[in-house]
Design a protein around this motif. Structure first.
Motif, PDB file in Angstrom:
ATOM      1  N   ILE A  60       0.843  -1.199   0.000  1.00 23.79           N
ATOM      2  CA  ILE A  60       0.000   0.000   0.000  1.00 23.79           C
ATOM      3  C   ILE A  60       0.878   1.248   0.000  1.00 23.79           C
ATOM      4  CG2 ILE A  60      -1.805   1.272   1.243  1.00 23.79           C
ATOM      5  CD1 ILE A  60      -2.731  -1.501   0.440  1.00 23.79           C
ATOM      6  N   PHE A  61       0.480   2.228  -0.812  1.00 23.91           N
ATOM      7  CA  PHE A  61       1.067   3.557  -0.698  1.00 23.91           C
ATOM      8  C   PHE A  61      -0.063   4.571  -0.772  1.00 23.91           C
ATOM      9  CE2 PHE A  61       1.159   3.153  -5.367  1.00 23.91           C
ATOM     10  CZ  PHE A  61       0.772   4.408  -5.790  1.00 23.91           C
ATOM     11  N   ARG A  62       0.205   5.757  -0.241  1.00 25.32           N
ATOM     12  CA  ARG A  62      -0.778   6.842  -0.273  1.00 25.32           C
ATOM     13  C   ARG A  62      -0.236   7.955  -1.141  1.00 25.32           C
ATOM     14  NH1 ARG A  62      -3.712  10.117   4.660  1.00 25.32           N
ATOM     15  NH2 ARG A  62      -5.481  10.774   3.381  1.00 25.32           N
ATOM     16  N   LEU A  63      -1.021   8.377  -2.106  1.00 23.73           N
ATOM     17  CA  LEU A  63      -0.611   9.434  -3.016  1.00 23.73           C
ATOM     18  C   LEU A  63      -0.731  10.784  -2.328  1.00 23.73           C
ATOM     19  CD1 LEU A  63       0.270   9.963  -5.992  1.00 23.73           C
ATOM     20  CD2 LEU A  63      -2.115  10.499  -6.432  1.00 23.73           C
ATOM     21  N   LEU A  64       0.387  11.494  -2.226  1.00 29.57           N
ATOM     22  CA  LEU A  64       0.402  12.819  -1.611  1.00 29.57           C
ATOM     23  C   LEU A  64       0.304  13.919  -2.664  1.00 29.57           C
ATOM     24  CD1 LEU A  64       3.282  12.199   0.962  1.00 29.57           C
ATOM     25  CD2 LEU A  64       0.806  11.894   1.287  1.00 29.57           C
ATOM     26  N   ASP A  65       1.010  13.740  -3.786  1.00 30.42           N
ATOM     27  CA  ASP A  65       0.997  14.729  -4.858  1.00 30.42           C
ATOM     28  C   ASP A  65       1.394  14.021  -6.144  1.00 30.42           C
ATOM     29  OD1 ASP A  65       0.680  17.163  -6.130  1.00 30.42           O
ATOM     30  OD2 ASP A  65       2.383  18.145  -5.181  1.00 30.42           O
ATOM     31  N   PHE A  66       1.054  14.642  -7.267  1.00 29.81           N
ATOM     32  CA  PHE A  66       1.319  14.025  -8.565  1.00 29.81           C
ATOM     33  C   PHE A  66       1.550  15.119  -9.595  1.00 29.81           C
ATOM     34  CE2 PHE A  66      -0.342  12.750 -12.717  1.00 29.81           C
ATOM     35  CZ  PHE A  66       0.420  11.623 -12.975  1.00 29.81           C
ATOM     36  N   ASN A  67       2.559  14.904 -10.443  1.00 31.17           N
ATOM     37  CA  ASN A  67       2.762  15.754 -11.605  1.00 31.17           C
ATOM     38  C   ASN A  67       3.442  14.912 -12.684  1.00 31.17           C
ATOM     39  OD1 ASN A  67       5.718  16.010 -11.339  1.00 31.17           O
ATOM     40  ND2 ASN A  67       5.245  17.301  -9.571  1.00 31.17           N
ATOM     41  N   ARG A  68       3.741  15.501 -13.807  1.00 32.11           N
ATOM     42  CA  ARG A  68       4.284  14.718 -14.920  1.00 32.11           C
ATOM     43  C   ARG A  68       5.668  14.141 -14.632  1.00 32.11           C
ATOM     44  NH1 ARG A  68       3.586  15.631 -19.675  1.00 32.11           N
ATOM     45  NH2 ARG A  68       2.135  17.340 -19.544  1.00 32.11           N
ATOM     46  N   TYR A  69       6.372  14.663 -13.664  1.00 24.50           N
ATOM     47  CA  TYR A  69       7.724  14.195 -13.377  1.00 24.50           C
ATOM     48  C   TYR A  69       7.793  13.203 -12.221  1.00 24.50           C
ATOM     49  CZ  TYR A  69       8.515  18.198 -16.312  1.00 24.50           C
ATOM     50  OH  TYR A  69       8.456  19.081 -17.355  1.00 24.50           O
ATOM     51  N   ALA A  70       6.906  13.360 -11.253  1.00 26.62           N
ATOM     52  CA  ALA A  70       6.993  12.508 -10.062  1.00 26.62           C
ATOM     53  C   ALA A  70       5.638  12.358  -9.405  1.00 26.62           C
ATOM     54  CB  ALA A  70       7.966  13.118  -9.055  1.00 26.62           C
ATOM     55  N   TYR A  71       5.509  11.250  -8.713  1.00 28.01           N
ATOM     56  CA  TYR A  71       4.411  11.166  -7.759  1.00 28.01           C
ATOM     57  C   TYR A  71       5.060  11.091  -6.395  1.00 28.01           C
ATOM     58  CZ  TYR A  71       4.694   5.966  -7.523  1.00 28.01           C
ATOM     59  OH  TYR A  71       5.083   4.667  -7.363  1.00 28.01           O
ATOM     60  N   HIS A  72       4.421  11.701  -5.444  1.00 24.61           N
ATOM     61  CA  HIS A  72       4.940  11.782  -4.082  1.00 24.61           C
ATOM     62  C   HIS A  72       4.042  10.896  -3.236  1.00 24.61           C
ATOM     63  CE1 HIS A  72       7.605  15.168  -5.101  1.00 24.61           C
ATOM     64  NE2 HIS A  72       6.673  15.383  -6.018  1.00 24.61           N
ATOM     65  N   ASP A 166       8.121   8.673 -27.021  1.00 23.41           N
ATOM     66  CA  ASP A 166       9.497   9.130 -27.243  1.00 23.41           C
ATOM     67  C   ASP A 166      10.246   9.317 -25.928  1.00 23.41           C
ATOM     68  OD1 ASP A 166       9.120   9.155 -30.031  1.00 23.41           O
ATOM     69  OD2 ASP A 166       8.341  11.200 -29.976  1.00 23.41           O
ATOM     70  N   GLY A 167      10.024   8.402 -24.997  1.00 26.27           N
ATOM     71  CA  GLY A 167      10.731   8.429 -23.724  1.00 26.27           C
ATOM     72  C   GLY A 167      10.193   9.415 -22.701  1.00 26.27           C
ATOM     73  N   LYS A 168       9.134  10.150 -23.065  1.00 25.01           N
ATOM     74  CA  LYS A 168       8.569  11.145 -22.143  1.00 25.01           C
ATOM     75  C   LYS A 168       7.168  10.733 -21.720  1.00 25.01           C
ATOM     76  CE  LYS A 168      11.141  14.988 -24.050  1.00 25.01           C
ATOM     77  NZ  LYS A 168      11.092  16.268 -24.712  1.00 25.01           N
ATOM     78  N   LEU A 169       6.810  11.104 -20.488  1.00 25.55           N
ATOM     79  CA  LEU A 169       5.482  10.799 -19.990  1.00 25.55           C
ATOM     80  C   LEU A 169       4.488  11.824 -20.512  1.00 25.55           C
ATOM     81  CD1 LEU A 169       3.667   9.079 -18.152  1.00 25.55           C
ATOM     82  CD2 LEU A 169       4.188  10.689 -16.316  1.00 25.55           C
ATOM     83  N   GLU A 170       3.438  11.324 -21.155  1.00 21.18           N
ATOM     84  CA  GLU A 170       2.330  12.157 -21.626  1.00 21.18           C
ATOM     85  C   GLU A 170       1.116  11.834 -20.752  1.00 21.18           C
ATOM     86  OE1 GLU A 170       2.471  14.441 -24.108  1.00 21.18           O
ATOM     87  OE2 GLU A 170       4.578  13.991 -24.492  1.00 21.18           O
ATOM     88  N   ILE A 171       0.403  12.867 -20.324  1.00 19.47           N
ATOM     89  CA  ILE A 171      -0.768  12.701 -19.462  1.00 19.47           C
ATOM     90  C   ILE A 171      -1.961  13.338 -20.148  1.00 19.47           C
ATOM     91  CG2 ILE A 171      -1.774  13.244 -17.217  1.00 19.47           C
ATOM     92  CD1 ILE A 171       1.138  13.571 -16.175  1.00 19.47           C
TER      93      ILE A 171
END
Length: 175
Positions: A60-72, A166-171
């Motif tokens: 289990i993990f709890r999502l604190l924050d999220f963006n295109r580079y990282a999830y916290h 192309d190696g990048k995350l698209e959301i």
């Protein structure tokens, strides 16, 4: 008293460094497996508890924050052989209060499921606050971000599609 404050700040930095190293190794290990073009549909909700399954163990993990580079995430030490109950979720013990993890690793978690959610409180974000402080964020910037994250956690989940192009995350948002 001044020595105690210096000691606490040093201890926080050591904890942050160890957390970052652990998260880095986790991210690198997950990404080393596959950095190919891949897509996943996922519900993203700040404050949500997520379930992953690895080697017949649920984590289990709890999502604190999220963006295109990282999830916290806050990571819990318990593992389960069956899907945990709501009562078991309430008894979780934090293992790492905050870990920044490369957002691309979400695409490697084929078994990821949003399990439950609860609005985030300031105390839930304490480890994240230490991280932001070490990143050079001012107190007012941190307060504003923490407030926004807490507000996001009261919202319904976002229906997102994550894909590597192309190696990048698209959301993108799903229908």
């Amino acid at each position: 008293m001044e020595d105690a404050a210096i000691h606490l700040k040093t201890w926080r930095r050591i904890c942050l460094i160890l957390t970052l190293l652990g998260a880095m190794f986790y991210s690198l290990n997950s990404l080393a497996a596959k950095d190919e073009e891949k897509t996943i549909d996922i519900e993203i909700q700040w404050g949500a508890y997520y379930l992953t399954k690895e080697d017949n163990q649920y984590r289990i993990f709890r999502l604190l924050d999220f963006n295109r580079y990282a999830y916290h995430a806050a990571i819990f030490k318990e593992t389960f052989t069956t899907r945990p109950t709501k009562d078991e979720l309430l008894q979780l013990t934090p293992f790492i209060g905050h870990a920044p993890i490369d957002a691309k690793t979400l695409l490697q978690e084929e078994s990821i499921q949003l399990l439950a959610s609860a609005p985030l409180k300031k105390e839930d974000l304490e480890g994240y606050r230490y991280y932001l402080e070490e990143q050079g964020m001012t107190t007012s910037e941190m307060d504003e971000l923490i407030q926004r994250v807490m507000e996001f956690s009261a919202q319904p989940p976002l229906q997102l599609r994550l894909e590597i192009v192309d190696g990048k995350l698209e959301i993108s948002e799903r229908g």
